[in-house]
Every structure is written in structure tokens, then in C-alpha cells.
Design an enzyme around this catalytic site. Structure first.
Site, PDB file in Angstrom:
ATOM      1  N   HIS A  62      -8.308   2.851   3.780  1.00  0.00           N
ATOM      2  CA  HIS A  62      -8.298   3.662   5.000  1.00  0.00           C
ATOM      3  C   HIS A  62      -9.687   3.758   5.634  1.00  0.00           C
ATOM      4  O   HIS A  62      -9.818   3.897   6.851  1.00  0.00           O
ATOM      5  CB  HIS A  62      -7.844   5.101   4.689  1.00  0.00           C
ATOM      6  CG  HIS A  62      -6.383   5.272   4.521  1.00  0.00           C
ATOM      7  ND1 HIS A  62      -5.688   4.746   3.462  1.00  0.00           N
ATOM      8  CD2 HIS A  62      -5.466   5.948   5.269  1.00  0.00           C
ATOM      9  CE1 HIS A  62      -4.409   5.076   3.563  1.00  0.00           C
ATOM     10  NE2 HIS A  62      -4.250   5.804   4.657  1.00  0.00           N
ATOM     11  N   GLU A  84      -5.011   9.720   8.526  1.00  0.00           N
ATOM     12  CA  GLU A  84      -3.564   9.590   8.721  1.00  0.00           C
ATOM     13  C   GLU A  84      -3.029  10.584   9.755  1.00  0.00           C
ATOM     14  O   GLU A  84      -1.933  10.407  10.277  1.00  0.00           O
ATOM     15  CB  GLU A  84      -2.832   9.725   7.387  1.00  0.00           C
ATOM     16  CG  GLU A  84      -3.152   8.580   6.430  1.00  0.00           C
ATOM     17  CD  GLU A  84      -1.980   8.106   5.609  1.00  0.00           C
ATOM     18  OE1 GLU A  84      -1.053   8.904   5.401  1.00  0.00           O
ATOM     19  OE2 GLU A  84      -2.002   6.938   5.171  1.00  0.00           O
ATOM     20  N   CYS A  94     -11.600   2.452  -0.445  1.00  0.00           N
ATOM     21  CA  CYS A  94     -10.284   2.904   0.001  1.00  0.00           C
ATOM     22  C   CYS A  94     -10.009   2.165   1.293  1.00  0.00           C
ATOM     23  O   CYS A  94     -10.874   2.102   2.177  1.00  0.00           O
ATOM     24  CB  CYS A  94     -10.261   4.416   0.230  1.00  0.00           C
ATOM     25  SG  CYS A  94      -8.710   5.006   0.982  1.00  0.00           S
ATOM     26  N   ASP A 112       0.858  -1.186   0.000  1.00  0.00           N
ATOM     27  CA  ASP A 112       0.000   0.000   0.000  1.00  0.00           C
ATOM     28  C   ASP A 112       0.888   1.228   0.000  1.00  0.00           C
ATOM     29  O   ASP A 112       2.060   1.165   0.396  1.00  0.00           O
ATOM     30  CB  ASP A 112      -0.929   0.018   1.215  1.00  0.00           C
ATOM     31  CG  ASP A 112      -1.942   1.169   1.165  1.00  0.00           C
ATOM     32  OD1 ASP A 112      -2.377   1.512   0.052  1.00  0.00           O
ATOM     33  OD2 ASP A 112      -2.285   1.720   2.211  1.00  0.00           O
ATOM     34  N   SER A 113       0.312   2.347  -0.433  1.00  0.00           N
ATOM     35  CA  SER A 113       1.064   3.597  -0.404  1.00  0.00           C
ATOM     36  C   SER A 113       1.315   4.042   1.038  1.00  0.00           C
ATOM     37  O   SER A 113       2.209   4.848   1.286  1.00  0.00           O
ATOM     38  CB  SER A 113       0.310   4.693  -1.163  1.00  0.00           C
ATOM     39  OG  SER A 113      -0.962   4.908  -0.589  1.00  0.00           O
ATOM     40  N   CYS A 163      -4.267  -1.546  -2.178  1.00  0.00           N
ATOM     41  CA  CYS A 163      -4.391  -0.102  -2.353  1.00  0.00           C
ATOM     42  C   CYS A 163      -5.287   0.106  -3.572  1.00  0.00           C
ATOM     43  O   CYS A 163      -4.972  -0.383  -4.661  1.00  0.00           O
ATOM     44  CB  CYS A 163      -3.010   0.507  -2.595  1.00  0.00           C
ATOM     45  SG  CYS A 163      -3.001   2.246  -3.079  1.00  0.00           S
TER      46      CYS A 163
END
Length: 272
Positions: free
Chosen positions: A193, A157, A191, A9-10, A72
Site C-alpha cells: 500500500h 484504503e 507494504c 493480496d488481502s 502481500c
């Protein structure tokens, strides 16, 4: 030498997918890489995301991984097809790179009664139209309504996903989506996240709308894939180990990653 499954993942989000994979398939060895120094990928161009993702995929291959999961959505949307069709045949045709979009598209139609599905993702994922294309392939009767949520990843984040302030942007995007398509009865969190915002998302939706995260879907799809592809499964080693790497600061990565992973994380820095 071990032959682990690579999880990419990024940043941190892929750990929500890895969490489900590790629960479903605990016996395998894994390497997780977060390209945190260049995250987020969401607003970057197709060429840049392909370049970064391919660089990371090559690194995984160098670490002995015969199979890499792009956990991702942006990398899956902007880089996976090119890597599969153009890069892998030149690098090593025996290796495999899989994404998270197709497994989600294969099952999302089973969740909806109204045949109206909402897809929440980064700008890059939404602009790629990957979900619309893939879902239409499996469920041509399902209408897909996409909504980019550019503030959500920064909120998450920066550790603000549980704050009252996050409610404003959660409600804003959901209201815009549901106003445009009130018949939606299923929303896919496109996503990795976004599961950290799941409780807030559900709170701001009508009771009849179900929210679908990708972790369990991808884990089930990978389990099925390994059953069907013994040529890959037989190469993978099974010691139950996991190693974590980040292109960013390991201490910062470990602090955030443990929240996404649901367990303590100890990472190493890597320069690509």
C-alpha cells in the site's frame, strides 16, 4: 483453458506490485484476487493469515494458475513458508507460490552506503521479523531497523492518502524511526500500500535517505525466475489478458483498485 499467473493480496496493495509485473511481462495472462472481505491481514494471527492465504491459493489453483505471487507482505511473512514446505507437496508439487520478501531482501543491501536500512510495514510483518532474517541472510553487515505503521493502510484504503491529515501519521512514524536510527540512508516500503504515500514519505525524510518500493524489484525477480524455471514458464499462457476478482463488493473494489493499478479495473465477486 488458460494458465495465468495468480497475483494475490488481502486487498488493493498488491496492485502496485502487479502494475510493475504487467509492465515488465505484458504478454502473460493474469488473475488478480483481493480478499477484501477479510482485509486487512496486518493484525491477524499467523494461523488465521495462513488459513486465509491457503484458501485463496487453492482457489487460484482451481482457476488454472500454476504460479501464484503473494503480492502481500503480511501473507508472505506469515503464510508463505508453511504453504511452500507443508501444503504444496500435498496439494500439487508442480505448482509454485512465491512472495515479495525474499526478492526485496536479495537486493536491498545494494542500495545502502551506511549499511543501515529502515523497514516500514504492518504490525504483522514487523513482528514476524521476516525482513531481518532474510536481509541478514544476504547482507549480514546491514543493520535493519523496523517500524510498524498501523495507521497507514486505513488512511490509504479510506482514500485519505493525499490529504493534509495523513501528514501527521506519516511524519510521526518516520520521526520515530529516524530518531532511533539516524544513520539510516535507505528505507524499504515493506507494504504494497505504501507507494501511494511515497511523496509524503520523501517529504518528511532527510534528502540523503532513499525510499525503495517493491514493485520493480518483484517484477525483475519474477522475470529472472521464469527464465530459470522453464518447467513453469512453458505452462503459462500468453494472451495478454487480466481478470480481477474480489471477495468484497466489486463496485467498491473497482473504484479503489484503479488508483493502485493506475488503470481502470473491472472485477467480479467471488465467494471462497
Amino acid at each position: 483453458m488458460t494458465h495465468p499467473i495468480g497475483i494475490f493480496d488481502s486487498g488493493y496493495g498488491g496492485l502496485t506490485v502487479f502494475r510493475s509485473i504487467a509492465e515488465a511481462l505484458p504478454q502473460y495472462d493474469y488473475i488478480y484476487l483481493g480478499d477484501n472481505s477479510r482485509a486487512p491481514y496486518g493484525d491477524r494471527s499467523f494461523d488465521t493469515v495462513h488459513q486465509y492465504t491457503l484458501q485463496c491459493v487453492r482457489w487460484f489453483f482451481g482457476m488454472g494458475c500454476p504460479l501464484v505471487i503473494l503480492a502481500c507482505n503480511t501473507a508472505s511473512a506469515k503464510a508463505l513458508r508453511t504453504i511452500q514446505q507443508k501444503d504444496l507437496p500435498l496439494i500439487d508439487p508442480s505448482k509454485r507460490v512465491l512472495g515479495v520478501i525474499r526478492p526485496s531482501a536479495e537486493v536491498i543491501g545494494n542500495y545502502t552506503t551506511s549499511r543501515q536500512v529502515g523497514v516500514l510495514g504492518t504490525r504483522g510483518t514487523v513482528l514476524s521479523d521476516s525482513y531481518k532474517i532474510e536481509i541478514d541472510h544476504f547482507f549480514p553487515d546491514v543493520q535493519v531497523h523496523q517500524k510498524a505503521c498501523p495507521m497507514w493502510v486505513p488512511i490509504i484504503e479510506n482514500g485519505e492518502y493525499a490529504s493534509e491529515g495523513a501528514n501527521f501519521f506519516v511524519k510521526k512514524y518516520l520521526d520515530e524511526l529516524m530518531t532511533a536510527a539516524p544513520a539510516i540512508d535507505t528505507i524499504l516500503l515493506a507494504c504494497t500500500h505504501y507507494p501511494l504515500l511515497a511523496d509524503k514519505i520523501k517529504k518528511h525524510l532527510p534528502a540523503n535517505v532513499q525510499v525503495v518500493a517493491q514493485g520493480d524489484i518483484v517484477a525483475a525477480s519474477l522475470t529472472d525466475y521464469l527464465h530459470r524455471h522453464s518447467e513453469i514458464d512453458n505452462v503459462l499462457t500468453r494472451n495478454g489478458t487480466t481478470r480481477y476478482f474480489t471477495t468484497g463488493d466489486p463496485a467498491e473494489f473497482d473504484d479503489h483498485a484503479s488508483i493502485f493499478r493506475g488503470a481502470p479495473v473491472r472485477s467480479q465477486h467471488v465467494s471462497l
